[in-house]
Design a protein around this motif. Structure first.
Motif, mmCIF file in Angstrom:
data_model
loop_
_atom_site.group_PDB
_atom_site.id
_atom_site.type_symbol
_atom_site.label_atom_id
_atom_site.label_comp_id
_atom_site.label_asym_id
_atom_site.label_seq_id
_atom_site.Cartn_x
_atom_site.Cartn_y
_atom_site.Cartn_z
ATOM 1 N N ILE B 31 0.837 -1.217 0.000
ATOM 2 C CA ILE B 31 0.000 0.000 0.000
ATOM 3 C C ILE B 31 0.865 1.258 0.000
ATOM 4 O O ILE B 31 0.656 2.171 -0.800
ATOM 5 N N LEU B 32 1.880 1.290 0.863
ATOM 6 C CA LEU B 32 2.729 2.483 0.913
ATOM 7 C C LEU B 32 3.533 2.640 -0.376
ATOM 8 O O LEU B 32 3.703 3.739 -0.887
ATOM 9 N N ILE B 35 1.659 4.347 -3.193
ATOM 10 C CA ILE B 35 1.378 5.794 -3.101
ATOM 11 C C ILE B 35 2.625 6.556 -3.524
ATOM 12 O O ILE B 35 3.686 6.405 -2.909
ATOM 13 N N LEU B 38 5.740 7.748 -1.138
ATOM 14 C CA LEU B 38 6.038 6.887 0.000
ATOM 15 C C LEU B 38 6.773 5.655 -0.523
ATOM 16 O O LEU B 38 6.291 4.998 -1.421
ATOM 17 N N MET B 42 10.520 3.893 3.508
ATOM 18 C CA MET B 42 9.636 4.560 4.457
ATOM 19 C C MET B 42 8.740 3.519 5.135
ATOM 20 O O MET B 42 8.467 3.620 6.335
ATOM 21 N N LEU B 46 8.599 2.903 9.155
ATOM 22 C CA LEU B 46 7.369 3.005 9.950
ATOM 23 C C LEU B 46 7.103 1.740 10.753
ATOM 24 O O LEU B 46 6.473 1.782 11.808
ATOM 25 N N PHE B 402 -1.984 13.347 -3.891
ATOM 26 C CA PHE B 402 -1.137 12.307 -3.298
ATOM 27 C C PHE B 402 0.340 12.617 -3.534
ATOM 28 O O PHE B 402 1.174 12.436 -2.644
ATOM 29 N N ILE B 404 1.786 15.491 -4.043
ATOM 30 C CA ILE B 404 2.258 16.661 -3.300
ATOM 31 C C ILE B 404 2.344 16.374 -1.797
ATOM 32 O O ILE B 404 3.321 16.751 -1.140
ATOM 33 N N ILE B 405 1.378 15.636 -1.274
ATOM 34 C CA ILE B 405 1.424 15.311 0.158
ATOM 35 C C ILE B 405 2.540 14.290 0.427
ATOM 36 O O ILE B 405 3.267 14.378 1.421
ATOM 37 N N GLY B 406 2.691 13.331 -0.498
ATOM 38 C CA GLY B 406 3.767 12.341 -0.365
ATOM 39 C C GLY B 406 5.121 13.014 -0.328
ATOM 40 O O GLY B 406 5.986 12.677 0.485
ATOM 41 N N TYR B 408 5.725 16.186 0.476
ATOM 42 C CA TYR B 408 5.846 16.991 1.702
ATOM 43 C C TYR B 408 6.208 16.081 2.885
ATOM 44 O O TYR B 408 7.055 16.437 3.710
ATOM 45 N N ALA B 409 5.574 14.920 2.924
ATOM 46 C CA ALA B 409 5.782 14.027 4.066
ATOM 47 C C ALA B 409 7.219 13.516 4.171
ATOM 48 O O ALA B 409 7.667 13.139 5.247
ATOM 49 N N GLN B 412 9.031 17.042 5.371
ATOM 50 C CA GLN B 412 8.203 18.148 5.873
ATOM 51 C C GLN B 412 8.724 19.479 5.311
ATOM 52 O O GLN B 412 8.908 20.433 6.064
#
Lengths: 159, 499
Positions: B31-32, B35, B38, B42, B46, B402, B404-406, B408-409, B412
């Motif tokens: 799943i990760l 995306i 990710l 990573m 996690l 996804f 852009i958030i990926g 950023y994550a 950060q």
């Protein structure tokens, strides 16, 4: 540039020549301006940190000349590739890039949730989604799901 | 050894908590990995905190499951969205997404899955049989050997160049240049940071990948929206066969899969190289040796098989230097060393004597993770393909968010988002004018490896270039490099694409 109907057409030779000039100017700028300003010359570690960037700048200059020459040679060829650009498509891409940039700025200023909801809704509307219920459900629901997934399941921080 | 391995299998299969840990690791990894942004690394990062409360075998196999699943997971989004979920899946996009656009997403995923599983199982066998001698041989690689290996790897740019070798090399040179951004690794002085602290650590590979390969590809697809296409992102299969992969099709690619698996093993056993390089080399070798090289990039199953077998073969091979010598090959291996140490174990030659049951459990877990991956993806891939068949008005915006958030994550960092957007625009322009963003990626991956090793070799030898011809290994790689250049020039001349 040749206009044919709605399309902007560029011949391959033109594209290669212009590409060669842009790249050539960039490589000269890199060699004479950017590298001296941005890379400190340190001699005591064997090869200087400037060595590789300078080699690359010269290599890029060589490639730029090759590209320009190949474009010039193609000038007389009858069967040339035509790069067709549809202004409508270009406009949509530019709108997308601008929206993207606005989203990044808003993300920085206002955090994750509201800018993401707004950006998602705007992207969907821009690409032709007109079903109000779907627009609201996805643009509100998905950012919440992503937020919960990242902050609760993955223990990451979103502003 | 056989008895230990059998015990390892029994332990994993008949201890519910251990089996559950492995299943959880594989599912989370897939799943990760799927995306964009990710990665498999990573996924295991996690999982690490969860492993503090587990026994050694449970914790290590959960990590391996996540790594294996994550490495494969990247290919799902590469095939279905044209946006590689992880850097290791970058080479899969070229043919996987083309197959999906022909309504053969199911076939492409099945080929990727079987090739990944085959590649990883191959590397498991190599790991079990020859971990120690291979690791000792890999230790003979010094900076000079690495440099010549990188020179050989740079020849991939020539064959990945597409229609124009000049344009391909421009992409490669730009990639090499972008790879120099950040602190100089030898002298520790900033290069091309333009005063930004965020750029001091360089450009993140994932940020560049998402921008230049994933987002730029989505921009290309967005053009279809301007032409009024708002129906399904991917077409449905035109016949039932499009969703299936016959055993005959798998067998016809077995040579490619084995070759790529061997390449993945070789690359994985060498510290510092990683699955992305392995998949590009595997893909390149498959193209050069294929009977139909012209189909590569247009939807060749062989291309998917080659890239996927090579990158998953690195999963097992990464453990070779880790277990035999205690040397971490990459970030994943470094995290694994941490996990070993949390459990009071030190990887290295002594581990085979001090904790043979843990090693056997790890081998068994790695093999079983492939079987679980096969089962999980076979059951769930239809759900993934259904997502990809949503309307373009939904799928493009969702992928954008996804990505852009990926990104950023990752760190950060807002700067990373801007860098991603820059590469997205650059990648889009490159694709429009027949430059290859893939060659830029290859150059970017090779840049630090090439430069650091070359400069280290010159430092060791007092700037004597003969160091690059000083050992049989360097001579071997020079010979392969010369042959490779000769083969590329010959094939480009034949197709009249030299300039």
């Amino acid at each position: 540039m040749i206009y044919e109907g709605d399309m902007m057409n560029f011949t391959e030779s033109k594209v290669d020549q212009v590409g060669g000039i842009i790249l050539g100017v960039f490589s000269l700028l890199l060699y004479f301006v950017i590298i001296p300003a941005e890379v400190v010359d340190v001699q005591k570690f064997g090869v200087s940190p400037r060595f590789f960037p300078k080699t690359m700048a010269l290599f890029l200059l060589f490639l730029a000349i090759c590209l320009f020459v190949s474009g010039y040679r193609k000038k007389r060829q009858e069967k040339q590739k035509i790069y067709a650009i549809n202004p409508k498509e270009l406009k949509l891409i530019m709108k997308s890039v601008i929206l993207f940039a606005c989203y990044i700025i808003a993300f920085n200023l206002f955090g994750y949730m509201i800018p993401t909801i707004a950006a998602l809704a705007m992207f969907m509307y821009m690409y032709g989604q007109r079903k109000t219920r779907l627009l609201i459900t996805i643009s509100v629901g998905l950012p919440i799901v992503i937020y919960l997934f990242f902050t609760k399941a993955l223990q990451m921080v979103l502003p | 050894m056989f008895e230990l391995l059998l015990n390892g299998f029994i332990n994993v299969l008949f201890t519910p908590s251990t089996l559950l840990a492995l299943i959880g690791g594989v599912i989370l990894g897939v799943i990760l990995g799927a995306i964009p942004g990710l990665t498999a690394t990573m996924a295991i990062a996690l999982v690490v905190p969860l492993t503090y409360y587990m026994d050694p075998v449970q914790s290590l196999i959960m990590l391996m499951g996540a790594y294996n699943g994550g490495t494969f997971g990247g290919s799902m989004s590469a095939i279905l969205l044209g946006a590689p979920g992880t850097p290791a899946a970058a080479a899969t996009v070229a043919d996987g997404f083309k197959l999906a656009l022909q309504g053969k997403a199911g076939k492409a995923i099945k080929m990727a899955l079987r090739a990944s599983v085959s590649g990883c199982l191959f590397s498991c066998i190599v790991l079990m049989m020859v971990a120690e001698p291979v690791a000792r041989y890999a230790l003979k690689f010094g900076p000079a050997e690495y440099t010549v290996l990188m020179v050989f790897s740079l020849t991939i740019i020539g064959s990945a160049a597409g229609k124009s070798i000049t344009k391909g090399m421009i992409g490669g040179a730009l990639g090499l240049l972008f790879g120099m951004v950040g602190l100089d690794r030898i002298a520790s002085v900033p290069r091309f940071t333009f005063g930004s602290i965020d750029l001091a650590s360089g450009i993140d590979l994932i940020v560049m990948l998402i921008g230049s390969l994933a987002l730029s590809e989505i921009f290309i697809q967005v053009e279809s929206v301007a032409r009024g296409k708002i129906d399904a992102h991917l077409p449905p299969p035109s016949c039932p066969d499009d969703d299936k992969l016959s055993f005959k099709e798998y067998l016809s690619n077995i040579k490619t899969i084995t070759r790529s698996a061997a390449i993945g093993c070789g690359i994985g056993a060498l510290p510092g190289l990683g699955p992305t390089l392995a998949s590009y080399i595997g893909y390149d070798m498959a193209k050069r040796n294929s009977r139909n090289p012209e189909l590569f990039g247009k939807g060749a199953l062989e291309g998917v098989a080659a890239a996927e077998s090579a990158n998953n073969a690195v999963c097992g091979a990464n453990l070779i230097p880790l277990l035999a010598l205690g040397v971490p090959g990459d970030t994943m291996a470094a995290i694994m060393i941490g996990a070993f140490m949390v459990q009071g174990l030190t990887p290295g030659p002594l581990i085979f004597r001090e904790a043979p049951h843990v090693v056997a459990g790890l081998y068994a877990g790695l093999i079983l993770s492939n079987i679980l991956l096969l089962i999980f993806v076979s059951v769930s891939f239809r759900m993934f393909t259904k997502v990809a068949r949503l309307e373009t008005t939904i799928i493009f915006p969702v992928v954008f968010i996804f990505c852009i958030i990926g990104v950023y994550a990752l760190n950060q960092s807002i700067t990373d988002m801007w860098i991603m957007l820059f590469f997205a625009v650059l990648g889009y322009v490159m694709v429009k004018f027949d430059y290859s963003p893939a060659t830029m990626m290859i150059g970017f991956i090779l840049s630090p490896l090439f430069e650091v090793n070359l400069r280290q070799a010159l430092l060791i030898s007092g700037n004597n270039p003969l160091i690059f011809f000083s050992t049989p290994i360097t001579w071997l790689f020079w010979a392969i490099t010369v042959y490779s250049i000769f083969a590329i020039v010959k094939s480009k001349k034949r197709s009249n694409q030299l300039i």
